[in-house]
Design an enzyme around this catalytic site. Structure first.
Site, PDB file in Angstrom:
ATOM      1  N   SER A 164     -56.725  46.182  23.005  1.00 41.73           N
ATOM      2  CA  SER A 164     -55.916  47.428  23.229  1.00 41.73           C
ATOM      3  C   SER A 164     -56.433  47.970  24.775  1.00 41.73           C
ATOM      4  O   SER A 164     -57.394  47.500  25.272  1.00 41.73           O
ATOM      5  CB  SER A 164     -56.374  48.540  22.144  1.00 41.73           C
ATOM      6  OG  SER A 164     -56.029  49.729  22.804  1.00 41.73           O
ATOM      7  N   TYR A 177     -62.571  53.410  17.626  1.00 42.06           N
ATOM      8  CA  TYR A 177     -61.370  52.379  17.770  1.00 42.06           C
ATOM      9  C   TYR A 177     -61.602  51.927  19.296  1.00 42.06           C
ATOM     10  O   TYR A 177     -61.555  50.460  19.196  1.00 42.06           O
ATOM     11  CB  TYR A 177     -60.102  53.454  17.869  1.00 42.06           C
ATOM     12  CG  TYR A 177     -58.866  52.268  18.080  1.00 42.06           C
ATOM     13  CD1 TYR A 177     -58.271  51.589  17.023  1.00 42.06           C
ATOM     14  CD2 TYR A 177     -58.339  52.297  19.263  1.00 42.06           C
ATOM     15  CE1 TYR A 177     -57.272  50.727  17.089  1.00 42.06           C
ATOM     16  CE2 TYR A 177     -57.217  51.762  19.470  1.00 42.06           C
ATOM     17  CZ  TYR A 177     -56.868  50.799  18.374  1.00 42.06           C
ATOM     18  OH  TYR A 177     -55.577  49.858  18.596  1.00 42.06           O
TER      19      TYR A 177
HETATM   20  P1  NDP Z   1     -49.846  49.467  11.696  1.00 44.33           P
HETATM   21  O1  NDP Z   1     -50.884  50.658  11.563  1.00 44.33           O
HETATM   22  O2  NDP Z   1     -48.208  49.661  11.919  1.00 44.33           O
HETATM   23  O3  NDP Z   1     -50.350  48.177  10.998  1.00 44.33           O
HETATM   24  C1  NDP Z   1     -51.773  47.927  10.783  1.00 44.33           C
HETATM   25  C2  NDP Z   1     -51.643  46.951   9.646  1.00 44.33           C
HETATM   26  O4  NDP Z   1     -53.245  46.577   9.300  1.00 44.33           O
HETATM   27  C3  NDP Z   1     -50.983  47.226   8.320  1.00 44.33           C
HETATM   28  O5  NDP Z   1     -50.244  46.160   8.092  1.00 44.33           O
HETATM   29  C4  NDP Z   1     -52.257  47.714   7.647  1.00 44.33           C
HETATM   30  O6  NDP Z   1     -52.397  47.636   6.180  1.00 44.33           O
HETATM   31  C5  NDP Z   1     -53.390  46.632   7.954  1.00 44.33           C
HETATM   32  N1  NDP Z   1     -54.783  47.327   7.610  1.00 44.33           N
HETATM   33  C6  NDP Z   1     -55.141  48.395   8.118  1.00 44.33           C
HETATM   34  N2  NDP Z   1     -56.416  48.470   7.300  1.00 44.33           N
HETATM   35  C7  NDP Z   1     -56.601  47.411   6.546  1.00 44.33           C
HETATM   36  C8  NDP Z   1     -57.674  46.898   5.958  1.00 44.33           C
HETATM   37  N3  NDP Z   1     -58.659  47.651   5.317  1.00 44.33           N
HETATM   38  N4  NDP Z   1     -57.420  45.719   5.059  1.00 44.33           N
HETATM   39  C9  NDP Z   1     -56.276  45.115   5.466  1.00 44.33           C
HETATM   40  N5  NDP Z   1     -55.135  45.451   6.321  1.00 44.33           N
HETATM   41  C10 NDP Z   1     -55.399  46.411   7.047  1.00 44.33           C
HETATM   42  O7  NDP Z   1     -50.381  49.183  13.208  1.00 44.33           O
HETATM   43  P2  NDP Z   1     -49.804  48.333  14.491  1.00 44.33           P
HETATM   44  O8  NDP Z   1     -48.923  47.386  14.183  1.00 44.33           O
HETATM   45  O9  NDP Z   1     -49.328  49.257  15.539  1.00 44.33           O
HETATM   46  O10 NDP Z   1     -51.164  47.610  15.139  1.00 44.33           O
HETATM   47  C11 NDP Z   1     -51.294  46.238  15.006  1.00 44.33           C
HETATM   48  C12 NDP Z   1     -52.580  45.926  15.990  1.00 44.33           C
HETATM   49  O11 NDP Z   1     -52.022  46.313  17.323  1.00 44.33           O
HETATM   50  C13 NDP Z   1     -53.524  46.565  15.685  1.00 44.33           C
HETATM   51  O12 NDP Z   1     -54.946  45.594  15.935  1.00 44.33           O
HETATM   52  C14 NDP Z   1     -53.683  47.756  16.712  1.00 44.33           C
HETATM   53  O13 NDP Z   1     -55.101  48.186  17.124  1.00 44.33           O
HETATM   54  C15 NDP Z   1     -53.049  47.121  17.969  1.00 44.33           C
HETATM   55  N6  NDP Z   1     -52.389  47.848  19.067  1.00 44.33           N
HETATM   56  C16 NDP Z   1     -51.219  48.667  18.740  1.00 44.33           C
HETATM   57  C17 NDP Z   1     -50.658  49.400  19.472  1.00 44.33           C
HETATM   58  C18 NDP Z   1     -49.462  50.043  19.309  1.00 44.33           C
HETATM   59  O14 NDP Z   1     -48.970  50.972  20.305  1.00 44.33           O
HETATM   60  N7  NDP Z   1     -48.794  50.273  18.057  1.00 44.33           N
HETATM   61  C19 NDP Z   1     -51.322  49.495  20.845  1.00 44.33           C
HETATM   62  C20 NDP Z   1     -52.550  48.765  21.334  1.00 44.33           C
HETATM   63  C21 NDP Z   1     -52.975  47.806  20.286  1.00 44.33           C
HETATM   64  P3  NDP Z   1     -51.521  48.588   5.128  1.00 44.33           P
HETATM   65  O15 NDP Z   1     -50.065  48.417   5.239  1.00 44.33           O
HETATM   66  O16 NDP Z   1     -52.209  48.331   3.821  1.00 44.33           O
HETATM   67  O17 NDP Z   1     -51.795  50.028   5.763  1.00 44.33           O
END
Ligand code: NDP
Length: 269
Positions: A164, A177
């Site tokens: 990020s 984070y």
């Molecule tokens: P979302 O919240 O839409 O999705 C996150 C996913 O991670 C979900 O499927 C969630 O599962 C899963 N997750 C969270 N905790 C756990 C856990 N304990 N065990 C297993 N799975 C877990 O986030 P994004 O799609 O936005 O994020 C994806 C990646 O991109 C992340 O690494 C984030 O840090 C990074 N990112 C995102 C940005 C953005 O603007 N969106 C910007 C910069 C980086 P569940 O469905 O069960 O909740």
């Protein structure tokens, strides 16, 4: 190697992932979900790793439906794993299942992450700190370790960590984070260096940039989400790194979007 702009705008040739076995964490929602679907469209066999089984079942059904359009149905398996609670035996079981079913792993995308509480370091809650560091960093390390034998069995394996912008330059209130993403950048560099020269496993990081997902809404509840790109439109670097065109590229940290002006600081909780 393509330049940053070309990588951001990369459009994969049809079927470029045919026959590749790719595991994605957090495959049930957001960027992970969009990537799973895009990779399946390009012929990959998916291992859908995630916490919420109904979300994994939903993306599994959507992937299966791709086959009803006339082509061969892409294969996907669901691997429920809560990265906050999983124990060593759960990781071992998943790794054994991958090795037994596919005999190798060609792609591993560490996409799942926890935003945690947005608050100044001065008021950091230790439980939140440990949860975020565990899910975003330690669990990715544990999963990589157990899956390395399968990755080493591939002729062109690609590991992708998700970083990020707050993992490259610190920003107030992003606490655990941001620190977890700095550490992911470090893990990316160390692992890439360790595996280069003695394996065919390449290791890189991708920063998706501001994207319209649940996590982004959680971080910026007042933002107009309609102004943000959808997950499906930012996948160029992921698809380039997962396919044969990036063979040999390792230790890089790529961006899905051109740099934007810094957003206002997230409101402290
Ligand atoms: P979302 O919240 O839409 O999705 C996150 C996913 O991670 C979900 O499927 C969630 O599962 C899963 N997750 C969270 N905790 C756990 C856990 N304990 N065990 C297993 N799975 C877990 O986030 P994004 O799609 O936005 O994020 C994806 C990646 O991109 C992340 O690494 C984030 O840090 C990074 N990112 C995102 C940005 C953005 O603007 N969106 C910007 C910069 C980086 P569940 O469905 O069960 O909740």
């Amino acid at each position: 190697m393509l330049n940053q702009t070309e990588i951001r705008q990369y459009v994969a040739p049809p079927n470029q992932l045919h026959g590749r076995v790719i595991a994605i964490t957090g495959a049930g929602d957001g960027i992970g979900r969009a990537l799973a679907l895009a990779a399946a469209r390009q012929g990959a066999q998916l291992v859908l790793i995630g916490r919420t089984v109904r979300r994994l079942e939903s993306i599994h059904a959507e992937i299966a439906a791709l086959g009803s359009a006339g082509g061969q149905a892409p294969e996907a398996t669901i691997a429920p794993l809560d990265l906050e609670k999983a124990l060593a035996g759960d990781y071992d079981q998943l790794a054994a299942a991958v090795l037994q079913r596919y005999g190798r792993l060609d792609g591993l995308v560490h996409n799942a992450a926890l935003l945690g509480t947005i608050a100044p370091i001065e008021h950091a809650d230790m439980l939140n700190w440990c949860r975020v560091l565990h899910v975003n960093l330690t669990a990715a390390l544990a999963l990589t370790q157990v899956l390395l034998p399968s990755l080493r069995a591939s002729e062109d394996a690609s590991v992708i960590f998700t970083t990020s912008s707050v993992g490259r330059r610190g920003r107030a209130n992003w606490g655990a984070y941001a620190v977890s993403k700095f550490a992911v950048e470090g893990l990316n560099q160390v692992l890439a260096d360790e595996l280069s020269g003695n394996s065919l496993v390449r290791v890189n990081a991708v920063n998706p940039g501001a994207t319209r997902t649940r996590m982004r809404r959680q971080a910026f509840p007042g933002e107009d989400a309609a102004l943000l790109p959808e997950p499906a439109s930012i996948l160029g670097p992921y698809l380039w790194l997962l396919g044969p065109a990036s063979r040999g590229v390792t230790g890089q940290s790529l961006d899905c979007q051109a740099p934007r002006p810094s957003p206002p600081p997230a409101a402290p909780a």
